[in-house]
Scaffold this motif. Structure first.
Motif, PDB file in Angstrom:
ATOM      1  N   THR A 193       0.827  -1.202   0.000  1.00  0.00           N
ATOM      2  CA  THR A 193       0.000   0.000   0.000  1.00  0.00           C
ATOM      3  C   THR A 193       0.865   1.258   0.000  1.00  0.00           C
ATOM      4  N   ASN A 194       0.297   2.316  -0.594  1.00  0.00           N
ATOM      5  CA  ASN A 194       0.999   3.597  -0.616  1.00  0.00           C
ATOM      6  C   ASN A 194       1.327   4.084   0.785  1.00  0.00           C
ATOM      7  N   ASP A 195       0.357   3.974   1.688  1.00  0.00           N
ATOM      8  CA  ASP A 195       0.557   4.489   3.040  1.00  0.00           C
ATOM      9  C   ASP A 195       1.777   3.866   3.708  1.00  0.00           C
ATOM     10  N   GLU A 196       2.006   2.586   3.465  1.00  0.00           N
ATOM     11  CA  GLU A 196       3.105   1.894   4.134  1.00  0.00           C
ATOM     12  C   GLU A 196       4.456   2.344   3.602  1.00  0.00           C
ATOM     13  N   TRP A 197       4.619   2.358   2.262  1.00  0.00           N
ATOM     14  CA  TRP A 197       5.938   2.747   1.749  1.00  0.00           C
ATOM     15  C   TRP A 197       6.192   4.252   1.911  1.00  0.00           C
ATOM     16  N   ILE A 198       5.140   5.055   1.866  1.00  0.00           N
ATOM     17  CA  ILE A 198       5.316   6.490   2.096  1.00  0.00           C
ATOM     18  C   ILE A 198       5.752   6.738   3.547  1.00  0.00           C
ATOM     19  N   LYS A 199       5.220   5.954   4.481  1.00  0.00           N
ATOM     20  CA  LYS A 199       5.617   6.078   5.884  1.00  0.00           C
ATOM     21  C   LYS A 199       7.097   5.735   6.055  1.00  0.00           C
ATOM     22  N   ILE A 200       7.549   4.688   5.374  1.00  0.00           N
ATOM     23  CA  ILE A 200       8.959   4.301   5.434  1.00  0.00           C
ATOM     24  C   ILE A 200       9.828   5.415   4.849  1.00  0.00           C
ATOM     25  N   LEU A 201       9.389   5.961   3.727  1.00  0.00           N
ATOM     26  CA  LEU A 201      10.125   7.041   3.062  1.00  0.00           C
ATOM     27  C   LEU A 201      10.194   8.275   3.952  1.00  0.00           C
ATOM     28  N   ILE A 238       7.009   8.355  -7.061  1.00  0.00           N
ATOM     29  CA  ILE A 238       7.739   9.456  -6.420  1.00  0.00           C
ATOM     30  C   ILE A 238       8.174  10.475  -7.470  1.00  0.00           C
ATOM     31  N   SER A 239       7.873  11.745  -7.212  1.00  0.00           N
ATOM     32  CA  SER A 239       8.461  12.838  -7.980  1.00  0.00           C
ATOM     33  C   SER A 239       9.587  13.419  -7.143  1.00  0.00           C
ATOM     34  N   LEU A 240      10.781  13.466  -7.722  1.00  0.00           N
ATOM     35  CA  LEU A 240      11.982  13.861  -6.988  1.00  0.00           C
ATOM     36  C   LEU A 240      12.355  15.279  -7.411  1.00  0.00           C
TER      37      LEU A 240
END
Length: 458
Positions: A5-13, A90-92
């Motif tokens: 899920t987006n929420d999980e990897w965004i939290k890690i990031l 991700i936009s960097l």
């Protein structure tokens, strides 16, 4: 194991970056969904603002672990959709990596982070009598200019971005960090991989440092212009200047409809005919002599309205008008504008310019031709009603015909804007069997297809 899920990897990031370096706000996601092209916007899932190479490395390692696409974003001034994150992810954004890291005026070089813009760089180095001369018109980021191999009005003298870069620090998809060269002006050691990453549009690696060549600011600069009755005559006259060996710093073509449009936009009062704009630069006497020789040559070829700018202010106004040509077309309510960007051998330019003008007039659409005639590179600006499928097809069809014709003439479908989304259809025609090699390189350096996926080729 990949996070689903987006929420999980965004939290890690978010846990890896400092506060304020990550945003999921609607405003930031929209800002990073598009560039200045007319391609369909796509919002990323998250925007990251790295402040160091280590930040970029951390983002790419997390992206690799969780199979998240990453698209680099500079100033957003691109014209082929290269910065649009069509697979989301991700936009960097590199606006915080905008520092001069090493400046060696005695060596005529500077090392910068990718987010610094060309105007900011020149503001820093001009006081030392030096300049970074590549001028694509927009105040683009140096990283974005490297990623698309940008050039612009001064390329006839200084070349393109690829000619200015000595070394780059690049973070690869697996998180490893490489350098593509050294600070020496030349080398016969190993493969020349710098040219591989310049123009790769962030599909092979993320550029985090760039070492550039610098050039002395000329002692004296002269701007001049003249007109001809046809685009063909303009192209032939420009070619004559090059064949005569008259050094020019800029040599630009603008057709009569575009002159009329920019006069309406900015009130410049330029003669509304097919026009050539020149800039001569160097030691004072040399620049004066170069301009005089060009004037005599143009008169022999039947030019009219030869005019030399009276002072630096008028010279700046002339180039301001030139850079506003495309904006003059776009600055109209209720319309869209599409633009082509082809490049051919100089001798083929008269034919292609004439063909372009004929295509626009036959379509019944408003449009113009302008560009860097000293390089064989020109652009189209074609206006259409976005609500009319017929007009849109006509407008894009003109650019397609010009691109395929340019390739037939031994040229390229893009001289400086890059491939992005809009020029993918021409890659096989232009590169043939080499396209398979491109794809093999992509597979080798980015096996999971996470770096700006869907660009250059599908």
């Amino acid at each position: 194991m990949s996070i689903k899920t987006n929420d999980e990897w965004i939290k890690i990031l978010s846990g890896r970056l400092n506060p304020g370096q990550l945003s999921t706000s609607e405003g930031e996601r929209y800002r990073h969904s598009h560039d200045e092209s007319d391609h369909q916007p796509v919002e990323p899932d998250v925007v990251c603002f790295p402040e160091s190479t280590k930040d970029v490395q951390a983002v790419l390692l997390i992206a690799k672990d969780h199979h998240i696409p990453v698209t680099a974003f500079g100033a957003g001034s691109g014209l082929e959709g290269s910065a649009i994150p069509i697979r989301k992810g991700i936009s960097l954004n590199f606006e915080r990596m905008n520092q001069v890291l090493h400046f060696a005026p005695e060596d005529l070089l500077v090392t910068v982070q990718p987010g610094i813009t060309r105007l900011a760089l020149n503001q820093r180095i001009n006081r030392h009598g030096l300049q970074f001369p590549i001028d694509p018109g927009a105040d683009a980021s140096i990283g974005g200019m490297a990623a698309t191999n940008a050039s612009g009005t001064t390329a006839v003298r200084y070349g393109v971005m690829r000619d200015q870069i000595l070394d780059m620090e690049v973070v690869l998809a697996n998180g490893s960090i490489i350098h593509t060269g050294t600070k020496a002006k030349k080398s016969s050691s190993g493969y020349s991989i710098g040219g591989l990453f310049v123009g790769s549009e962030g599909t092979l690696g993320i550029i985090t440092e760039i070492t550039l060549k610098l050039h002395a600011i000329p002692e004296h600069t002269i701007a001049a212009s003249c007109t001809f009755e046809t685009p063909r005559e303009c192209a032939e006259a420009a070619n004559s200047v090059l064949l005569m060996g008259i050094p020019v710093q800029r040599m630009e073509f603008v057709d009569a409809p575009s002159i009329k449009k920019v006069n309406e936009y900015g009130g410049y009062g330029l003669p509304e005919k097919h026009s050539l704009f020149y800039e001569f630069a160097g030691l004072t006497q040399s620049a004066i002599e170069d301009a005089r020789l060009a004037e005599e040559l143009m008169e022999d070829l039947g030019a009219q309205n030869w005019h030399v700018a009276a002072d630096a202010e008028e010279r700046a106004t002339i180039w301001k008008a030139r850079h506003e040509m495309a904006y003059a077309y776009r600055h109209q309510p209720g319309v869209s504008v599409t633009g082509g960007d082809v490049c051919v051998p100089i001798s083929k330019l008269p034919e292609l310019l004439e063909h372009g003008r004929e295509l626009i007039e036959a379509s019944g659409l408003e449009g113009g031709l302008l560009g860097h005639i000293g390089d064989g590179n020109f652009h189209t600006c074609i206006v259409y009603d976005p609500e009319s499928i017929e007009q849109k097809q006509l407008a894009f069809g003109i650019n397609d015909q010009l691109a395929f014709r340019a390739i037939e003439l031994g040229g390229s479908c893009t001289g400086e804007h890059g491939v992005g989304l809009g020029k993918q259809k021409f890659q096989e025609s232009e590169h043939g069997e080499a396209l398979a090699l491109f794809k093999n390189m992509k597979q080798m350096l980015d096996p999971d297809n996470l770096l700006n996926p869907g660009k250059i080729f599908a």
